[in-house]
Design an enzyme around this catalytic site. Structure first.
Site, mmCIF file in Angstrom:
data_model
loop_
_atom_site.group_PDB
_atom_site.id
_atom_site.type_symbol
_atom_site.label_atom_id
_atom_site.label_comp_id
_atom_site.label_asym_id
_atom_site.label_seq_id
_atom_site.Cartn_x
_atom_site.Cartn_y
_atom_site.Cartn_z
ATOM 1 C CB SER A 31 91.954 41.888 5.821
ATOM 2 O OG SER A 31 92.297 42.612 6.991
ATOM 3 C CG ASP A 37 97.648 37.226 9.991
ATOM 4 O OD1 ASP A 37 97.105 37.914 10.884
ATOM 5 O OD2 ASP A 37 97.332 37.322 8.790
ATOM 6 C CG HIS A 56 94.025 39.324 9.557
ATOM 7 N ND1 HIS A 56 95.215 39.377 8.867
ATOM 8 C CD2 HIS A 56 93.276 40.370 9.129
ATOM 9 C CE1 HIS A 56 95.190 40.414 8.043
ATOM 10 N NE2 HIS A 56 94.038 41.032 8.192
#
Length: 353
Positions: A36, A319, A322
Protein backbone atom coordinates in the site's frame (compact mmCIF):
# COMPACT_ATOMS: atom_id res chain seq x y z
CA UNK A 1 24.10 40.18 -38.01
CA UNK A 2 20.37 39.65 -37.64
CA UNK A 3 20.57 36.26 -39.37
CA UNK A 4 23.48 35.25 -37.15
CA UNK A 5 21.56 36.22 -34.03
CA UNK A 6 18.53 34.29 -35.24
CA UNK A 7 20.69 31.23 -35.95
CA UNK A 8 22.28 31.42 -32.48
CA UNK A 9 18.87 31.78 -30.87
CA UNK A 10 17.54 28.74 -32.74
CA UNK A 11 20.65 26.72 -31.85
CA UNK A 12 20.36 27.72 -28.19
CA UNK A 13 16.68 26.70 -28.12
CA UNK A 14 17.48 23.37 -29.76
CA UNK A 15 20.21 22.63 -27.22
CA UNK A 16 17.88 23.63 -24.37
CA UNK A 17 15.08 21.39 -25.63
CA UNK A 18 17.51 18.53 -26.17
CA UNK A 19 18.75 18.92 -22.59
CA UNK A 20 15.18 18.81 -21.25
CA UNK A 21 14.24 15.76 -23.29
CA UNK A 22 17.49 14.01 -22.42
CA UNK A 23 17.05 14.68 -18.71
CA UNK A 24 13.46 13.56 -18.67
CA UNK A 25 13.72 10.41 -20.73
CA UNK A 26 17.04 8.79 -19.89
CA UNK A 27 14.77 6.26 -18.18
CA UNK A 28 12.01 5.26 -20.64
CA UNK A 29 9.78 3.70 -17.98
CA UNK A 30 9.15 3.30 -14.26
CA UNK A 31 7.81 0.07 -12.79
CA UNK A 32 6.67 -0.16 -9.14
CA UNK A 33 6.24 -3.29 -7.01
CA UNK A 34 5.11 -3.47 -3.41
CA UNK A 35 2.26 -2.90 -1.00
CA UNK A 36 0.00 0.00 0.00
CA UNK A 37 2.97 2.36 0.31
CA UNK A 38 3.15 2.32 -3.50
CA UNK A 39 -0.29 1.04 -4.60
CA UNK A 40 -1.86 3.41 -7.13
CA UNK A 41 -5.20 1.62 -7.33
CA UNK A 42 -4.72 -2.09 -8.05
CA UNK A 43 -6.84 -3.02 -5.05
CA UNK A 44 -9.76 -1.16 -6.63
CA UNK A 45 -10.08 -4.14 -8.97
CA UNK A 46 -9.69 -6.87 -6.36
CA UNK A 47 -12.13 -8.40 -3.83
CA UNK A 48 -10.47 -7.05 -0.69
CA UNK A 49 -11.33 -4.87 2.28
CA UNK A 50 -7.99 -3.08 1.85
CA UNK A 51 -9.14 -0.23 -0.36
CA UNK A 52 -8.56 3.52 -0.54
CA UNK A 53 -10.95 4.35 -3.38
CA UNK A 54 -13.14 6.69 -1.36
CA UNK A 55 -13.01 10.22 0.02
CA UNK A 56 -10.96 11.60 1.78
CA UNK A 57 -8.15 9.52 0.21
CA UNK A 58 -6.43 11.41 -2.59
CA UNK A 59 -8.12 14.66 -1.66
CA UNK A 60 -5.00 16.84 -1.83
CA UNK A 61 -3.81 16.06 -5.36
CA UNK A 62 -6.53 14.30 -7.34
CA UNK A 63 -10.07 15.28 -8.36
CA UNK A 64 -11.31 11.92 -7.11
CA UNK A 65 -9.96 9.03 -4.97
CA UNK A 66 -7.57 6.89 -7.03
CA UNK A 67 -6.90 4.04 -4.63
CA UNK A 68 -3.66 5.49 -3.28
CA UNK A 69 -3.39 5.04 0.49
CA UNK A 70 -2.61 8.70 1.12
CA UNK A 71 -4.04 12.16 0.68
CA UNK A 72 -2.17 12.46 -2.61
CA UNK A 73 0.81 11.14 -4.52
CA UNK A 74 3.23 8.46 -3.37
CA UNK A 75 6.95 7.90 -3.97
CA UNK A 76 6.47 6.19 -7.35
CA UNK A 77 4.46 9.18 -8.57
CA UNK A 78 7.11 11.71 -7.58
CA UNK A 79 9.89 9.63 -9.15
CA UNK A 80 7.88 9.36 -12.37
CA UNK A 81 7.47 13.15 -12.42
CA UNK A 82 11.22 13.61 -11.98
CA UNK A 83 11.84 11.26 -14.90
CA UNK A 84 9.41 13.19 -17.07
CA UNK A 85 7.07 10.21 -17.29
CA UNK A 86 3.31 9.83 -16.74
CA UNK A 87 2.29 8.52 -13.33
CA UNK A 88 2.47 4.73 -13.72
CA UNK A 89 -1.12 3.43 -13.80
CA UNK A 90 -2.22 0.38 -11.81
CA UNK A 91 -1.48 -2.77 -13.77
CA UNK A 92 -4.99 -4.08 -13.10
CA UNK A 93 -6.68 -1.12 -14.79
CA UNK A 94 -7.60 -0.52 -18.41
CA UNK A 95 -5.18 2.41 -18.38
CA UNK A 96 -2.36 -0.14 -18.41
CA UNK A 97 -3.19 -1.43 -21.88
CA UNK A 98 -0.55 -0.38 -24.39
CA UNK A 99 1.40 1.62 -21.81
CA UNK A 100 5.18 1.49 -22.28
CA UNK A 101 6.17 4.26 -19.85
CA UNK A 102 5.71 1.98 -16.85
CA UNK A 103 3.13 0.32 -14.64
CA UNK A 104 2.40 -0.01 -10.94
CA UNK A 105 1.92 -3.57 -9.62
CA UNK A 106 1.83 -2.70 -5.90
CA UNK A 107 -1.10 -4.02 -3.90
CA UNK A 108 -2.26 -2.87 -0.48
CA UNK A 109 -2.17 -5.39 2.43
CA UNK A 110 -0.04 -7.83 0.43
CA UNK A 111 3.56 -8.79 0.99
CA UNK A 112 6.41 -11.08 0.09
CA UNK A 113 4.74 -14.21 1.46
CA UNK A 114 1.62 -15.47 -0.37
CA UNK A 115 -0.33 -15.75 2.90
CA UNK A 116 0.22 -12.13 3.95
CA UNK A 117 -2.87 -9.98 3.60
CA UNK A 118 -5.29 -12.77 2.80
CA UNK A 119 -7.35 -12.09 5.93
CA UNK A 120 -8.59 -8.95 4.17
CA UNK A 121 -9.28 -10.65 0.85
CA UNK A 122 -7.44 -11.00 -2.45
CA UNK A 123 -4.33 -8.94 -3.16
CA UNK A 124 -1.31 -9.21 -5.44
CA UNK A 125 1.53 -10.80 -3.51
CA UNK A 126 5.13 -10.61 -4.71
CA UNK A 127 4.84 -13.76 -6.85
CA UNK A 128 1.67 -12.40 -8.50
CA UNK A 129 3.33 -9.08 -9.28
CA UNK A 130 6.45 -10.64 -10.76
CA UNK A 131 4.37 -13.08 -12.84
CA UNK A 132 2.27 -10.24 -14.27
CA UNK A 133 5.39 -8.29 -15.18
CA UNK A 134 6.93 -11.36 -16.80
CA UNK A 135 3.78 -11.83 -18.89
CA UNK A 136 3.96 -8.18 -19.91
CA UNK A 137 7.58 -8.47 -21.02
CA UNK A 138 7.17 -11.75 -22.87
CA UNK A 139 3.91 -10.70 -24.49
CA UNK A 140 2.95 -7.07 -25.04
CA UNK A 141 6.41 -5.50 -24.74
CA UNK A 142 8.07 -8.12 -26.96
CA UNK A 143 5.47 -7.43 -29.63
CA UNK A 144 5.77 -3.65 -29.21
CA UNK A 145 9.57 -3.43 -29.53
CA UNK A 146 9.86 -6.00 -32.30
CA UNK A 147 13.46 -7.03 -31.66
CA UNK A 148 15.04 -8.49 -28.56
CA UNK A 149 17.80 -5.89 -28.75
CA UNK A 150 15.33 -2.98 -28.57
CA UNK A 151 13.43 -4.65 -25.72
CA UNK A 152 16.57 -5.27 -23.67
CA UNK A 153 17.75 -1.72 -24.24
CA UNK A 154 14.40 -0.45 -22.95
CA UNK A 155 14.37 -2.72 -19.89
CA UNK A 156 18.00 -2.02 -19.00
CA UNK A 157 17.35 1.73 -18.91
CA UNK A 158 14.01 1.55 -17.08
CA UNK A 159 13.84 2.17 -13.31
CA UNK A 160 12.20 -0.37 -11.00
CA UNK A 161 11.13 0.49 -7.43
CA UNK A 162 10.28 -1.97 -4.64
CA UNK A 163 8.69 -1.17 -1.30
CA UNK A 164 7.48 -4.44 0.16
CA UNK A 165 7.79 -6.51 3.35
CA UNK A 166 6.16 -4.21 5.92
CA UNK A 167 2.98 -6.30 6.05
CA UNK A 168 4.97 -9.52 6.44
CA UNK A 169 7.03 -8.11 9.29
CA UNK A 170 4.02 -6.45 10.89
CA UNK A 171 2.20 -9.79 10.87
CA UNK A 172 5.08 -11.69 12.48
CA UNK A 173 4.42 -10.94 16.18
CA UNK A 174 0.65 -11.23 15.68
CA UNK A 175 0.18 -14.31 13.48
CA UNK A 176 3.40 -15.83 12.20
CA UNK A 177 5.74 -16.14 15.19
CA UNK A 178 4.58 -19.67 15.96
CA UNK A 179 5.55 -20.82 12.44
CA UNK A 180 9.03 -19.30 12.44
CA UNK A 181 11.02 -19.81 15.62
CA UNK A 182 13.34 -16.81 15.39
CA UNK A 183 13.30 -13.35 13.79
CA UNK A 184 16.50 -14.31 11.98
CA UNK A 185 14.81 -17.32 10.38
CA UNK A 186 11.80 -15.28 9.33
CA UNK A 187 13.90 -12.46 7.89
CA UNK A 188 15.92 -14.96 5.86
CA UNK A 189 12.77 -16.49 4.39
CA UNK A 190 11.58 -13.05 3.27
CA UNK A 191 14.94 -12.14 1.80
CA UNK A 192 15.30 -15.44 -0.05
CA UNK A 193 11.92 -14.86 -1.71
CA UNK A 194 12.78 -11.26 -2.57
CA UNK A 195 16.16 -12.26 -3.96
CA UNK A 196 14.49 -14.85 -6.19
CA UNK A 197 12.11 -12.19 -7.54
CA UNK A 198 14.94 -9.75 -8.24
CA UNK A 199 16.87 -12.42 -10.12
CA UNK A 200 13.82 -13.12 -12.28
CA UNK A 201 13.65 -9.43 -13.20
CA UNK A 202 17.35 -9.47 -14.02
CA UNK A 203 16.82 -12.49 -16.24
CA UNK A 204 14.14 -10.56 -18.12
CA UNK A 205 16.50 -7.64 -18.73
CA UNK A 206 15.97 -5.25 -15.80
CA UNK A 207 19.19 -3.64 -14.57
CA UNK A 208 18.30 -0.66 -12.35
CA UNK A 209 16.39 -1.48 -9.16
CA UNK A 210 15.73 0.56 -6.01
CA UNK A 211 14.55 -1.34 -2.92
CA UNK A 212 13.24 0.49 0.14
CA UNK A 213 14.07 -0.63 3.65
CA UNK A 214 11.29 -1.40 6.09
CA UNK A 215 10.43 1.78 7.98
CA UNK A 216 9.85 2.26 11.72
CA UNK A 217 6.57 0.32 11.93
CA UNK A 218 6.35 0.64 15.70
CA UNK A 219 5.89 4.39 15.32
CA UNK A 220 2.62 4.20 13.38
CA UNK A 221 -0.53 5.27 15.25
CA UNK A 222 -1.99 1.87 14.39
CA UNK A 223 0.65 -0.01 16.40
CA UNK A 224 0.97 2.58 19.17
CA UNK A 225 -2.78 2.63 19.83
CA UNK A 226 -3.51 -1.06 19.28
CA UNK A 227 -0.81 -2.04 21.76
CA UNK A 228 -0.65 1.10 23.96
CA UNK A 229 1.43 -0.37 26.77
CA UNK A 230 4.38 -0.52 24.40
CA UNK A 231 4.31 3.22 23.89
CA UNK A 232 5.07 5.23 20.76
CA UNK A 233 7.84 3.95 18.47
CA UNK A 234 7.80 0.63 20.32
CA UNK A 235 10.37 -2.12 19.95
CA UNK A 236 7.81 -4.74 18.99
CA UNK A 237 9.17 -5.15 15.48
CA UNK A 238 12.39 -3.14 15.60
CA UNK A 239 14.60 -6.19 16.17
CA UNK A 240 13.17 -7.96 13.17
CA UNK A 241 13.27 -4.79 11.06
CA UNK A 242 16.93 -4.24 11.97
CA UNK A 243 17.83 -7.81 11.01
CA UNK A 244 15.90 -7.56 7.75
CA UNK A 245 17.29 -4.17 6.71
CA UNK A 246 20.87 -5.17 7.49
CA UNK A 247 20.59 -8.37 5.50
CA UNK A 248 18.73 -6.57 2.71
CA UNK A 249 21.69 -4.23 2.29
CA UNK A 250 24.10 -7.16 2.10
CA UNK A 251 21.87 -9.04 -0.34
CA UNK A 252 21.58 -6.09 -2.73
CA UNK A 253 25.34 -5.55 -2.69
CA UNK A 254 25.86 -9.23 -3.45
CA UNK A 255 23.41 -9.16 -6.36
CA UNK A 256 25.12 -6.09 -7.83
CA UNK A 257 28.52 -7.78 -7.64
CA UNK A 258 27.40 -11.13 -9.06
CA UNK A 259 24.85 -10.14 -11.73
CA UNK A 260 26.79 -8.45 -14.53
CA UNK A 261 25.70 -4.93 -15.39
CA UNK A 262 23.16 -4.71 -12.57
CA UNK A 263 22.66 -1.90 -10.08
CA UNK A 264 20.63 -2.74 -6.97
CA UNK A 265 20.15 0.31 -4.76
CA UNK A 266 18.93 0.38 -1.16
CA UNK A 267 16.77 3.26 0.07
CA UNK A 268 17.65 3.70 3.75
CA UNK A 269 14.21 4.64 4.93
CA UNK A 270 14.26 3.42 8.54
CA UNK A 271 16.66 6.07 9.87
CA UNK A 272 15.09 8.83 7.75
CA UNK A 273 11.58 7.95 8.90
CA UNK A 274 12.67 7.89 12.52
CA UNK A 275 14.44 11.23 12.16
CA UNK A 276 11.39 12.86 10.60
CA UNK A 277 9.18 11.56 13.43
CA UNK A 278 11.55 12.67 16.18
CA UNK A 279 12.57 16.01 14.58
CA UNK A 280 9.50 17.15 12.61
CA UNK A 281 10.37 20.86 12.45
CA UNK A 282 13.56 19.99 10.59
CA UNK A 283 11.35 18.80 7.72
CA UNK A 284 8.63 21.42 7.94
CA UNK A 285 6.20 19.19 9.87
CA UNK A 286 4.34 19.80 13.12
CA UNK A 287 2.57 16.51 13.98
CA UNK A 288 4.21 13.09 13.61
CA UNK A 289 2.04 11.10 16.03
CA UNK A 290 -1.60 11.42 14.99
CA UNK A 291 -3.49 10.47 11.81
CA UNK A 292 -4.63 13.40 9.69
CA UNK A 293 -7.92 11.80 8.68
CA UNK A 294 -10.43 10.41 11.15
CA UNK A 295 -9.20 6.82 11.22
CA UNK A 296 -11.28 3.81 12.16
CA UNK A 297 -10.66 3.30 15.91
CA UNK A 298 -7.75 5.70 15.43
CA UNK A 299 -5.58 2.88 14.12
CA UNK A 300 -6.20 2.08 10.47
CA UNK A 301 -8.18 3.34 7.47
CA UNK A 302 -9.92 6.70 7.12
CA UNK A 303 -13.64 6.71 7.86
CA UNK A 304 -15.41 7.29 4.52
CA UNK A 305 -16.62 10.78 3.61
CA UNK A 306 -15.17 12.44 6.72
CA UNK A 307 -12.80 15.28 5.71
CA UNK A 308 -9.16 15.05 6.68
CA UNK A 309 -7.27 17.67 8.66
CA UNK A 310 -6.59 21.03 7.05
CA UNK A 311 -2.84 20.90 7.72
CA UNK A 312 -2.01 17.66 5.89
CA UNK A 313 1.13 19.28 4.44
CA UNK A 314 2.48 19.48 8.02
CA UNK A 315 1.55 15.95 9.10
CA UNK A 316 3.49 12.68 8.94
CA UNK A 317 0.58 10.21 9.06
CA UNK A 318 -2.44 10.43 6.81
CA UNK A 319 -4.33 7.50 8.38
CA UNK A 320 -3.34 5.08 11.13
CA UNK A 321 -0.67 3.41 8.99
CA UNK A 322 0.20 5.41 5.88
CA UNK A 323 2.07 8.64 5.33
CA UNK A 324 0.95 11.93 3.86
CA UNK A 325 1.94 13.15 0.42
CA UNK A 326 4.31 15.58 2.15
CA UNK A 327 6.34 12.74 3.65
CA UNK A 328 6.36 10.75 0.40
CA UNK A 329 7.77 13.89 -1.26
CA UNK A 330 10.57 14.03 1.32
CA UNK A 331 11.39 10.36 0.73
CA UNK A 332 11.37 10.65 -3.05
CA UNK A 333 13.48 13.82 -3.06
CA UNK A 334 16.06 12.12 -0.86
CA UNK A 335 16.15 9.06 -3.12
CA UNK A 336 16.37 11.13 -6.30
CA UNK A 337 19.19 13.41 -5.18
CA UNK A 338 20.97 11.92 -2.13
CA UNK A 339 23.33 8.97 -2.69
CA UNK A 340 23.71 8.43 1.06
CA UNK A 341 19.97 7.75 1.30
CA UNK A 342 19.57 5.79 -1.91
CA UNK A 343 22.91 4.03 -1.85
CA UNK A 344 25.28 3.63 -3.57
CA UNK A 345 23.52 5.61 -6.31
CA UNK A 346 20.75 8.16 -6.20
CA UNK A 347 18.07 7.84 -8.86
CA UNK A 348 19.53 10.95 -10.47
CA UNK A 349 22.84 9.10 -10.85
CA UNK A 350 21.21 5.78 -11.71
CA UNK A 351 19.45 7.08 -14.80
CA UNK A 352 22.73 8.44 -16.18
CA UNK A 353 24.40 5.02 -16.31
Amino acid sequence: MGKLNSFCLILTCMCFLQAIVGQGHEAPALYAFGDSLLDSGNNNYLPTWAKANYYPYGSSSFPFPTGRFSNGKNVADFVAEFLGLPLPPPAMSRESEGTVTGLNYASGSCGILPATGLLLGKCLNLDDQIYKFQCLVEGELTHHFGSKRNLLNYLSKSIVIFNIGSNDIGSYPLFLQSRYSTPQQFAQILLDALSKALKILYGLGVRKVVVFEIGPLGCTPGVARTIPHLGPCSEITNQLISIYNTQLDAMLKDLTSTLHGSNFVIARYFSLGLDIINNPSKYGLTDTRNPCCTALFGTSSCIPMVPGCKDAAERFFWDGVHQTEAVYKIESDQCIHNSSFCSPLSIEELVRL
